[in-house]
Design a protein around this motif. Structure first.
Motif, PDB file in Angstrom:
ATOM      1  N   VAL A  87       0.884  -1.163   0.000  1.00  0.00           N
ATOM      2  CA  VAL A  87       0.000   0.000   0.000  1.00  0.00           C
ATOM      3  C   VAL A  87       0.918   1.207   0.000  1.00  0.00           C
ATOM      4  CG1 VAL A  87      -1.834   1.211   1.223  1.00  0.00           C
ATOM      5  CG2 VAL A  87      -1.670  -1.268   1.399  1.00  0.00           C
ATOM      6  N   VAL A  88       0.570   2.236  -0.754  1.00  0.00           N
ATOM      7  CA  VAL A  88       1.376   3.454  -0.752  1.00  0.00           C
ATOM      8  C   VAL A  88       0.596   4.559  -0.044  1.00  0.00           C
ATOM      9  CG1 VAL A  88       2.600   2.818  -2.859  1.00  0.00           C
ATOM     10  CG2 VAL A  88       0.593   4.263  -3.021  1.00  0.00           C
ATOM     11  N   LEU A  89       1.325   5.415   0.637  1.00  0.00           N
ATOM     12  CA  LEU A  89       0.732   6.564   1.321  1.00  0.00           C
ATOM     13  C   LEU A  89       1.545   7.795   0.997  1.00  0.00           C
ATOM     14  CD1 LEU A  89      -0.070   5.554   5.023  1.00  0.00           C
ATOM     15  CD2 LEU A  89      -1.679   5.963   3.163  1.00  0.00           C
ATOM     16  N   ASP A  90       0.889   8.920   1.007  1.00  0.00           N
ATOM     17  CA  ASP A  90       1.592  10.197   0.968  1.00  0.00           C
ATOM     18  C   ASP A  90       2.031  10.517   2.391  1.00  0.00           C
ATOM     19  OD1 ASP A  90       1.236  10.604  -1.778  1.00  0.00           O
ATOM     20  OD2 ASP A  90      -0.656  11.681  -1.501  1.00  0.00           O
ATOM     21  N   PRO A  91       3.087  11.301   2.562  1.00  0.00           N
ATOM     22  CA  PRO A  91       3.597  11.558   3.913  1.00  0.00           C
ATOM     23  C   PRO A  91       2.644  12.358   4.800  1.00  0.00           C
ATOM     24  CG  PRO A  91       4.774  12.870   2.302  1.00  0.00           C
ATOM     25  CD  PRO A  91       3.910  11.927   1.533  1.00  0.00           C
ATOM     26  N   ASP A  92       1.661  13.025   4.206  1.00  0.00           N
ATOM     27  CA  ASP A  92       0.705  13.781   5.020  1.00  0.00           C
ATOM     28  C   ASP A  92      -0.627  13.061   5.176  1.00  0.00           C
ATOM     29  OD1 ASP A  92      -0.118  14.114   2.394  1.00  0.00           O
ATOM     30  OD2 ASP A  92      -0.383  16.284   2.545  1.00  0.00           O
ATOM     31  N   ASP A  93      -0.702  11.805   4.759  1.00  0.00           N
ATOM     32  CA  ASP A  93      -1.933  11.024   4.906  1.00  0.00           C
ATOM     33  C   ASP A  93      -2.113  10.581   6.351  1.00  0.00           C
ATOM     34  OD1 ASP A  93      -2.513  11.220   2.231  1.00  0.00           O
ATOM     35  OD2 ASP A  93      -1.911   9.177   1.732  1.00  0.00           O
ATOM     36  N   GLU A  94      -3.361  10.564   6.776  1.00  0.00           N
ATOM     37  CA  GLU A  94      -3.723  10.003   8.070  1.00  0.00           C
ATOM     38  C   GLU A  94      -4.701   8.876   7.797  1.00  0.00           C
ATOM     39  OE1 GLU A  94      -4.851  12.816  11.104  1.00  0.00           O
ATOM     40  OE2 GLU A  94      -3.623  14.347  10.146  1.00  0.00           O
ATOM     41  N   VAL A  95      -4.534   7.771   8.486  1.00  0.00           N
ATOM     42  CA  VAL A  95      -5.366   6.599   8.228  1.00  0.00           C
ATOM     43  C   VAL A  95      -6.165   6.228   9.474  1.00  0.00           C
ATOM     44  CG1 VAL A  95      -3.923   5.694   6.378  1.00  0.00           C
ATOM     45  CG2 VAL A  95      -3.415   5.065   8.735  1.00  0.00           C
ATOM     46  N   ALA A  96      -7.365   5.687   9.254  1.00  0.00           N
ATOM     47  CA  ALA A  96      -8.211   5.225  10.347  1.00  0.00           C
ATOM     48  C   ALA A  96      -7.591   3.969  10.966  1.00  0.00           C
ATOM     49  CB  ALA A  96      -9.614   4.931   9.817  1.00  0.00           C
ATOM     50  N   PRO A  97      -7.810   3.733  12.248  1.00  0.00           N
ATOM     51  CA  PRO A  97      -7.187   2.594  12.937  1.00  0.00           C
ATOM     52  C   PRO A  97      -7.523   1.226  12.343  1.00  0.00           C
ATOM     53  CG  PRO A  97      -8.131   4.117  14.523  1.00  0.00           C
ATOM     54  CD  PRO A  97      -8.565   4.580  13.171  1.00  0.00           C
ATOM     55  N   GLY A  98      -8.666   1.074  11.721  1.00  0.00           N
ATOM     56  CA  GLY A  98      -9.052  -0.215  11.165  1.00  0.00           C
ATOM     57  C   GLY A  98      -8.809  -0.357   9.680  1.00  0.00           C
ATOM     58  N   TRP A  99      -8.083   0.575   9.095  1.00  0.00           N
ATOM     59  CA  TRP A  99      -7.861   0.634   7.652  1.00  0.00           C
ATOM     60  C   TRP A  99      -7.273  -0.669   7.094  1.00  0.00           C
ATOM     61  CZ3 TRP A  99      -2.541   2.039   6.007  1.00  0.00           C
ATOM     62  CH2 TRP A  99      -2.410   2.198   4.633  1.00  0.00           C
ATOM     63  N   LEU A 100      -6.140  -1.108   7.597  1.00  0.00           N
ATOM     64  CA  LEU A 100      -5.499  -2.324   7.079  1.00  0.00           C
ATOM     65  C   LEU A 100      -6.293  -3.580   7.415  1.00  0.00           C
ATOM     66  CD1 LEU A 100      -1.694  -1.654   7.649  1.00  0.00           C
ATOM     67  CD2 LEU A 100      -2.945  -1.681   5.472  1.00  0.00           C
TER      68      LEU A 100
END
Length: 184
Positions: A87-100
Motif C-alpha cells: 500500500v502506498v501513502l503520501d507523507p501527510d496522509d492520516e489513516v483510520a485505525p481499522g484501515w489495514l
C-alpha cells in the motif's frame, strides 16, 4: 527478515519533517499489526529523516536516496518491501485505525488479486470530500476502482512485475499504475 509481513506500507517523502512522524505512527497504530513501514527519503534537506527515525519501532525502515522523484522513491520502496501486499501513502496522509484490517478482511473474503476502496479527503479548512471508486472498464467488464495513495492494495510481486511507479524519465501516476495492475 524472518516471516514476511502481510502488508508493507511505502511512504515516499521529501522535506516533510512536519508530517512524516504522524503518518508513520498512524500506520503503526492500526488494529492490524502484521505490517512494516518503508519510508523512502528522496533527498530531504530538512529534518525529515530524523523525524521518521524518531518513531522507534522495528517495523519501520528508513531508506535514503539521492533526489529522483516520487515515482522512483515508490518503486525503490516497493522493491525493498518484504510484505505480501503493498500500500502506498503520501507523507501527510492520516489513516483510520481499522484501515489495514478492513483491507485484509476484504482480501480474505473475496480472494481478490487487487483491492481498492474509497475514503475521505480532509481539507485545510476542515471540510471533507468523499473519495469514491470510479468506474473503470477492463476487457469484458466494468469495475469501480480508486487508485489514490492509501486507497488501494496490490500484491508486491504484481507491482514489481508491472514496473511499479517507474523512475526518472518514466514516472507513472497512481492511475497509470492502477491501469497496469488491472490489465495484469
Amino acid at each position: 527478515m524472518g516471516v514476511s509481513p502481510r502488508f508493507s506500507v511505502v511512504i515516499p517523502v521529501r522535506d516533510r519533517a512536519d508530517v512524516i512522524g504522524r503518518a508513520t505512527a498512524g500506520v503503526l497504530s492500526q488494529t492490524f499489526g502484521d505490517v512494516e513501514v518503508v519510508v523512502v527519503d528522496d533527498g530531504s534537506v530538512d529534518d525529515t529523516v530524523a523525524a521518521a527515525r524518531s518513531v522507534s519501532d522495528g517495523r519501520v525502515r528508513v531508506v535514503r536516496q539521492e533526489p529522483a522523484g516520487t515515482a522512483a522513491a515508490l518503486t525503490s520502496g516497493i522493491g525493498r518491501a518484504h510484505g505480501d501486499w503493498c500500500v502506498v501513502l503520501d507523507p501527510d496522509d492520516e489513516v483510520a485505525p481499522g484501515w489495514l484490517a478492513r483491507l485484509g478482511r476484504l482480501i480474505d473474503a473475496t480472494g481478490a488479486g487487487l483491492v481498492s476502496c474509497g475514503g475521505e479527503q480532509r481539507h485545510l479548512d476542515g471540510s471533507l470530500t468523499a473519495v469514491e471508486p470510479q468506474p473503470c472498464t477492463v476487457p469484458g467488464e466494468q469495475v469501480a476502482l480508486c487508485f489514490r495513495p492509501g486507497a488501494f492494495a496490490a500484491p508486491r510481486q504484481l507491482l514489481l512485475d508491472v514496473g511499479a511507479f517507474g523512475g526518472p524519465g518514466d514516472e507513472r501516476s497512481s492511475a497509470e499504475v492502477g491501469a497496469l495492475l488491472v490489465a495484469a
